[in-house]
Design a protein around this motif. Structure first.
Motif, PDB file in Angstrom:
ATOM      1  N   ASP A 144      -6.946  48.106  62.455  1.00 23.73           N
ATOM      2  CA  ASP A 144      -5.689  47.983  61.714  1.00 23.73           C
ATOM      3  C   ASP A 144      -5.051  46.666  62.140  1.00 23.73           C
ATOM      4  O   ASP A 144      -4.488  46.562  63.236  1.00 23.73           O
ATOM      5  CB  ASP A 144      -4.774  49.165  62.042  1.00 23.73           C
ATOM      6  CG  ASP A 144      -3.430  49.079  61.322  1.00 23.73           C
ATOM      7  OD1 ASP A 144      -3.188  48.088  60.592  1.00 23.73           O
ATOM      8  OD2 ASP A 144      -2.599  49.996  61.508  1.00 23.73           O
ATOM      9  N   ASP A 146      -2.473  45.282  61.289  1.00 26.13           N
ATOM     10  CA  ASP A 146      -1.024  45.315  61.444  1.00 26.13           C
ATOM     11  C   ASP A 146      -0.619  45.722  62.857  1.00 26.13           C
ATOM     12  O   ASP A 146       0.569  45.685  63.203  1.00 26.13           O
ATOM     13  CB  ASP A 146      -0.398  46.289  60.432  1.00 26.13           C
ATOM     14  CG  ASP A 146      -0.509  45.788  59.001  1.00 26.13           C
ATOM     15  OD1 ASP A 146      -0.469  44.552  58.806  1.00 26.13           O
ATOM     16  OD2 ASP A 146      -0.652  46.618  58.090  1.00 26.13           O
ATOM     17  N   GLU A 147      -1.602  46.123  63.654  1.00 24.83           N
ATOM     18  CA  GLU A 147      -1.380  46.479  65.053  1.00 24.83           C
ATOM     19  C   GLU A 147      -2.115  45.467  65.938  1.00 24.83           C
ATOM     20  O   GLU A 147      -3.075  44.833  65.506  1.00 24.83           O
ATOM     21  CB  GLU A 147      -1.882  47.899  65.330  1.00 24.83           C
ATOM     22  CG  GLU A 147      -1.142  48.984  64.558  1.00 24.83           C
ATOM     23  CD  GLU A 147       0.318  49.109  64.977  1.00 24.83           C
ATOM     24  OE1 GLU A 147       0.616  48.855  66.165  1.00 24.83           O
ATOM     25  OE2 GLU A 147       1.152  49.452  64.122  1.00 24.83           O
TER      26      GLU A 147
END
Length: 265
Positions: A144, A146-147
């Motif tokens: 992910d 976004d992390e």
């Protein structure tokens, strides 16, 4: 397992030579011949490669301790003991890892090694094409973006020549990562043993398809633009957060590679 196609058995491969230095068995006679020539020139090479592997383990442990559970290992090479997923998942079983390499041998053996592990994958891609790597199905499945992610460039960038603009390549990866991500680099330098560096680089230039570009401390430091180096900064391999007396060396310059870990601001 059968060997993958597209292997040139007449030319050494840097990943397979590295495997030979580490005592692995995923290499061919042509790789061992070059490795032996390099060791005759520079007897400490196996020790240097082991120190590089030890840095990788320490860097992974550090990132896990900072809460990182996602790793993107570029130029991951031939599977051997102490891979990123083994270290990370032992420390934090929920860790997810994507390996990236272009060598068919490295990819084939990695796929075999990762069978049954649904939290680790291998992508066959050129790390100099960040968009192809980042848009791969394996990255989409495992990571992910976004992390925070730990981006591992261990013993990679000295095989990316200036024409490929490694600084720009890193920037494109960096821009795709979330704040709080980490970048780990180990890079051969000509500052530790200048008497041997040119001859060693010339061996790779003449014998392999991946010539080596050794760089200065100032050049390597530029690769961390947009990242804040964590202590102790950019140092020789044994100096980066040793965890046992055996990893400490009174003459760290002889290891001829600078290493560091930076946190994305």
């Amino acid at each position: 397992m059968s060997e993958p196609e597209e292997i040139d058995l007449n030319k050494p491969n840097a990943a397979r030579v590295y495997d030979y230095y580490l005592g692995g068995d995923h290499n061919f006679a042509v790789d061992r011949a070059m490795g032996d020539d390099a060791i005759r020139m520079w007897p400490e090479l196996p020790l240097i490669m082991q120190a590089n592997r030890a840095f990788l383990r320490r860097a992974v442990h550090y990132c896990v301790d900072q809460g990182i559970r996602q790793f993107l290992d570029l130029g991951s090479g031939i599977p051997t003991v102490g891979n990123v997923h083994e270290v990370a998942q032992l420390a934090a079983p929920d860790s997810r890892v994507v390996y990236v390499d272009t060598d068919p041998v490295a990819v084939a053996y990695s796929r075999t090694l990762l069978e049954g592990n649904d939290q680790a994958s291998i992508v066959r891609a050129d790390v100099r094409d960040p968009e192809a790597v980042l848009n791969s199905p394996e990255v989409a499945e495992q990571l992910d973006l976004d992390e925070p992610v730990a981006l591992m460039m261990v013993a990679l960038l000295h095989f990316v020549d200036d024409e490929a603009n490694p600084r720009e390549v890193i920037t494109r990866y960096r821009d795709a990562l979330a704040p709080g991500s980490y970048l780990a680099i180990s890079h051969a330098t000509d500052e530790g043993r200048p008497d041997l560096a040119d001859e060693h680089a010339d061996l790779y230039r003449k014998r392999t398809s991946t010539p080596m570009t050794m760089r200065s401390r100032a050049r390597i430091n530029e690769f961390f633009e947009g990242f804040e180096l964590v202590e102790p900064g950019l140092v020789y391999m044994p100096q980066w957060r040793p965890v046992s007396p055996s990893e400490i060396d009174d003459n760290p310059e002889r290891f001829t590679a600078l290493v560091g870990v930076g946190r994305k601001l």
